[in-house]
Design a protein around this motif. Structure first.
Motif, PDB file in Angstrom:
ATOM      1  N   ASP A   1      52.423 -44.213 -47.598  1.00 21.85           N
ATOM      2  CA  ASP A   1      52.826 -44.814 -48.865  1.00 21.85           C
ATOM      3  C   ASP A   1      51.609 -44.996 -49.762  1.00 21.85           C
ATOM      4  OD1 ASP A   1      55.290 -46.273 -50.164  1.00 21.85           O
ATOM      5  OD2 ASP A   1      53.494 -47.445 -50.630  1.00 21.85           O
ATOM      6  N   PRO A   2      51.713 -44.641 -51.048  1.00 18.88           N
ATOM      7  CA  PRO A   2      50.555 -44.713 -51.949  1.00 18.88           C
ATOM      8  C   PRO A   2      50.019 -46.123 -52.163  1.00 18.88           C
ATOM      9  CG  PRO A   2      52.560 -44.179 -53.165  1.00 18.88           C
ATOM     10  CD  PRO A   2      52.885 -44.053 -51.712  1.00 18.88           C
ATOM     11  N   ALA A   3      50.780 -47.140 -51.795  1.00 11.52           N
ATOM     12  CA  ALA A   3      50.292 -48.517 -51.952  1.00 11.52           C
ATOM     13  C   ALA A   3      49.038 -48.769 -51.115  1.00 11.52           C
ATOM     14  CB  ALA A   3      51.384 -49.513 -51.554  1.00 11.52           C
ATOM     15  N   PHE A   4      48.856 -48.020 -50.027  1.00 14.36           N
ATOM     16  CA  PHE A   4      47.648 -48.185 -49.214  1.00 14.36           C
ATOM     17  C   PHE A   4      46.401 -47.870 -50.043  1.00 14.36           C
ATOM     18  CE2 PHE A   4      50.654 -48.014 -45.772  1.00 14.36           C
ATOM     19  CZ  PHE A   4      50.055 -48.731 -44.732  1.00 14.36           C
ATOM     20  N   ALA A   5      46.392 -46.735 -50.717  1.00 16.73           N
ATOM     21  CA  ALA A   5      45.229 -46.324 -51.512  1.00 16.73           C
ATOM     22  C   ALA A   5      45.155 -47.063 -52.837  1.00 16.73           C
ATOM     23  CB  ALA A   5      45.271 -44.817 -51.757  1.00 16.73           C
ATOM     24  N   ARG A   6      46.280 -47.509 -53.337  1.00 18.58           N
ATOM     25  CA  ARG A   6      46.339 -48.145 -54.657  1.00 18.58           C
ATOM     26  C   ARG A   6      45.496 -49.410 -54.703  1.00 18.58           C
ATOM     27  NH1 ARG A   6      46.379 -48.493 -59.441  1.00 18.58           N
ATOM     28  NH2 ARG A   6      48.115 -48.840 -60.842  1.00 18.58           N
ATOM     29  N   ARG A   7      45.334 -50.083 -53.577  1.00 12.15           N
ATOM     30  CA  ARG A   7      44.569 -51.334 -53.555  1.00 12.15           C
ATOM     31  C   ARG A   7      43.112 -51.114 -53.936  1.00 12.15           C
ATOM     32  NH1 ARG A   7      45.830 -53.169 -47.547  1.00 12.15           N
ATOM     33  NH2 ARG A   7      45.272 -50.973 -47.322  1.00 12.15           N
ATOM     34  N   ASN A   8      42.591 -49.921 -53.606  1.00 13.67           N
ATOM     35  CA  ASN A   8      41.171 -49.650 -53.840  1.00 13.67           C
ATOM     36  C   ASN A   8      40.951 -48.487 -54.810  1.00 13.67           C
ATOM     37  OD1 ASN A   8      40.349 -51.600 -51.815  1.00 13.67           O
ATOM     38  ND2 ASN A   8      41.113 -50.142 -50.311  1.00 13.67           N
ATOM     39  N   SER A   9      41.937 -48.217 -55.639  1.00 12.29           N
ATOM     40  CA  SER A   9      41.835 -47.074 -56.523  1.00 12.29           C
ATOM     41  C   SER A   9      42.444 -47.393 -57.882  1.00 12.29           C
ATOM     42  CB  SER A   9      42.561 -45.869 -55.911  1.00 12.29           C
ATOM     43  OG  SER A   9      42.620 -44.792 -56.822  1.00 12.29           O
ATOM     44  N   ARG A  10      41.924 -46.767 -58.907  1.00 20.48           N
ATOM     45  CA  ARG A  10      42.504 -46.905 -60.238  1.00 20.48           C
ATOM     46  C   ARG A  10      43.527 -45.806 -60.517  1.00 20.48           C
ATOM     47  NH1 ARG A  10      37.394 -48.515 -64.225  1.00 20.48           N
ATOM     48  NH2 ARG A  10      36.853 -50.480 -63.163  1.00 20.48           N
ATOM     49  N   GLU A  11      43.684 -44.905 -59.569  1.00 25.44           N
ATOM     50  CA  GLU A  11      44.649 -43.827 -59.742  1.00 25.44           C
ATOM     51  C   GLU A  11      46.072 -44.376 -59.689  1.00 25.44           C
ATOM     52  OE1 GLU A  11      43.216 -39.655 -58.104  1.00 25.44           O
ATOM     53  OE2 GLU A  11      43.255 -41.166 -56.515  1.00 25.44           O
ATOM     54  N   SER A  12      46.979 -43.691 -60.347  1.00 21.96           N
ATOM     55  CA  SER A  12      48.387 -44.071 -60.281  1.00 21.96           C
ATOM     56  C   SER A  12      48.946 -43.692 -58.913  1.00 21.96           C
ATOM     57  CB  SER A  12      49.177 -43.351 -61.372  1.00 21.96           C
ATOM     58  OG  SER A  12      49.224 -41.956 -61.104  1.00 21.96           O
ATOM     59  N   GLU A  13      50.067 -44.307 -58.554  1.00 15.86           N
ATOM     60  CA  GLU A  13      50.703 -43.969 -57.281  1.00 15.86           C
ATOM     61  C   GLU A  13      51.118 -42.506 -57.267  1.00 15.86           C
ATOM     62  OE1 GLU A  13      53.774 -46.886 -56.778  1.00 15.86           O
ATOM     63  OE2 GLU A  13      52.359 -48.343 -55.924  1.00 15.86           O
ATOM     64  N   ARG A  14      51.510 -41.988 -58.421  1.00 17.48           N
ATOM     65  CA  ARG A  14      51.882 -40.571 -58.511  1.00 17.48           C
ATOM     66  C   ARG A  14      50.681 -39.672 -58.200  1.00 17.48           C
ATOM     67  NH1 ARG A  14      55.980 -37.784 -60.971  1.00 17.48           N
ATOM     68  NH2 ARG A  14      55.511 -35.629 -61.515  1.00 17.48           N
ATOM     69  N   ASP A  15      49.518 -39.996 -58.767  1.00 16.95           N
ATOM     70  CA  ASP A  15      48.330 -39.181 -58.512  1.00 16.95           C
ATOM     71  C   ASP A  15      47.890 -39.286 -57.056  1.00 16.95           C
ATOM     72  OD1 ASP A  15      48.217 -38.237 -61.086  1.00 16.95           O
ATOM     73  OD2 ASP A  15      46.762 -39.725 -61.774  1.00 16.95           O
ATOM     74  N   ILE A  16      48.018 -40.472 -56.483  1.00 17.18           N
ATOM     75  CA  ILE A  16      47.678 -40.647 -55.063  1.00 17.18           C
ATOM     76  C   ILE A  16      48.595 -39.789 -54.193  1.00 17.18           C
ATOM     77  CG2 ILE A  16      47.708 -42.304 -53.151  1.00 17.18           C
ATOM     78  CD1 ILE A  16      46.879 -44.432 -55.287  1.00 17.18           C
ATOM     79  N   MET A  17      49.873 -39.795 -54.530  1.00 17.20           N
ATOM     80  CA  MET A  17      50.811 -38.968 -53.769  1.00 17.20           C
ATOM     81  C   MET A  17      50.507 -37.488 -53.942  1.00 17.20           C
ATOM     82  SD  MET A  17      53.356 -38.907 -51.697  1.00 17.20           S
ATOM     83  CE  MET A  17      54.138 -40.527 -51.773  1.00 17.20           C
TER      84      MET A  17
END
Length: 280
Positions: free
Chosen positions: A157-173
């Motif tokens: 789930d992109p929420a894992f990376a979202r905590r330490n990133s400014r990227e959107s969840e879409r970009d993380i995915m």
């Protein structure tokens, strides 16, 4: 006036009882998929899809839920996130449920946004691996070499990376999907907690996507469907059932349990059974 009050109270009590029963009555929904990539040798291959379990118990040791899964004789069980609830985390309940399912068939799991919130996630993942659960966070696997046409993918789930990133969840995915190998002539199944990214999954031409997260819109109204879903807002479209975009089919589970809002209305917990057939 008194008679009307009594009738009104009786109706409210009846409605309340109906809602409570509905929250503990699991509905089994069946889907059939036909695709030219599926060989006749595995016609009828059965997948049980479980999502958004949220530490919910259905009978002692989840016997009610486990028995329903067993009745459908799955070849594979897919679990698409929110196995635990971050507000009332109980790893023992979650692991026991997975252990009981593993006795029935191979189990493939990806994380949800609730797993991203708990400090015990690493411990949960280790415990799942100890009981032979396949954790597919940004990985691909073949369930069985004899089933070479079926490739199973999973994303964290992109929420894992979202905590330490400014990227959107879409970009993380998108970054996760870019890292996965692609096979044009195989039947590909993606396990991803988030249904709202269907257009992105379709860009990568997955044949089938299994998702959850939306809880069916929590409260469902006749003709209108779900009222509210995370990341989709009010009157969301992607809350349950099968959806198509280009050559990609997505099946969204309404989920098993609840989270912040403790009740479902006109929206019973759902277990999904999918059968794969060759296209004739």
């Amino acid at each position: 006036m008194r008679k009307k009050t009594v009738i009104g109270a009786a109706l409210m009590i009846g409605l309340g009882i109906g809602v409570l029963r509905g929250n503990k009555s699991v509905k089994v929904t069946h889907h059939e998929i036909k695709n030219e990539k599926i060989p006749s040798s595995i016609s009828g291959y059965t997948i049980v899809h479980v999502s958004d379990y949220h530490n919910t118990l259905f009978g002692k040791n989840n016997k009610v839920l486990v028995d329903k899964i067993k009745e459908n004789k799955p070849d594979l069980i897919a679990v698409t996130g929110d196995l635990i609830d971050s507000r009332t985390t109980d790893l023992d309940v979650a692991v026991l449920f997975m252990k009981e399912m593993r006795k029935i068939a191979p189990v493939y799991y990806v994380s949800g946004n609730h797993e991203s919130r708990i400090p015990e996630y690493a411990a949960l993942e280790n415990r799942l691996k100890e009981i032979d659960i396949e954790v597919l966070n940004c990985r691909m696997t073949i369930p069985n070499e004899e089933l070479d046409p079926i490739y199973i993918y999973g994303v964290q789930d992109p929420a894992f990376a979202r905590r330490n990133s400014r990227e959107s969840e879409r970009d993380i995915m998108k970054n996760q999907l870019d890292s996965l190998p692609q096979y044009d002539h195989k039947y590909t199944i993606l396990l991803s907690h988030r249904p709202e990214l269907l257009d992105l999954y379709a860009e990568y031409s997955f044949d089938l996507v299994l998702s959850g997260h939306a809880h069916g819109g929590q409260i469902r109204l006749p003709l209108l469907g779900g009222i509210l879903a995370p990341n989709q807002g009010f009157f969301p479209i992607l809350t349950s059932g099968m959806h198509h975009m280009n050559d990609t089919a997505m099946i969204i589970s309404r989920g098993i349990g609840n989270s912040a809002f403790p009740l479902r209305v006109n929206n019973p917990p759902e277990l999904i059974v999918i059968k794969l057939f060759p296209e004739t």
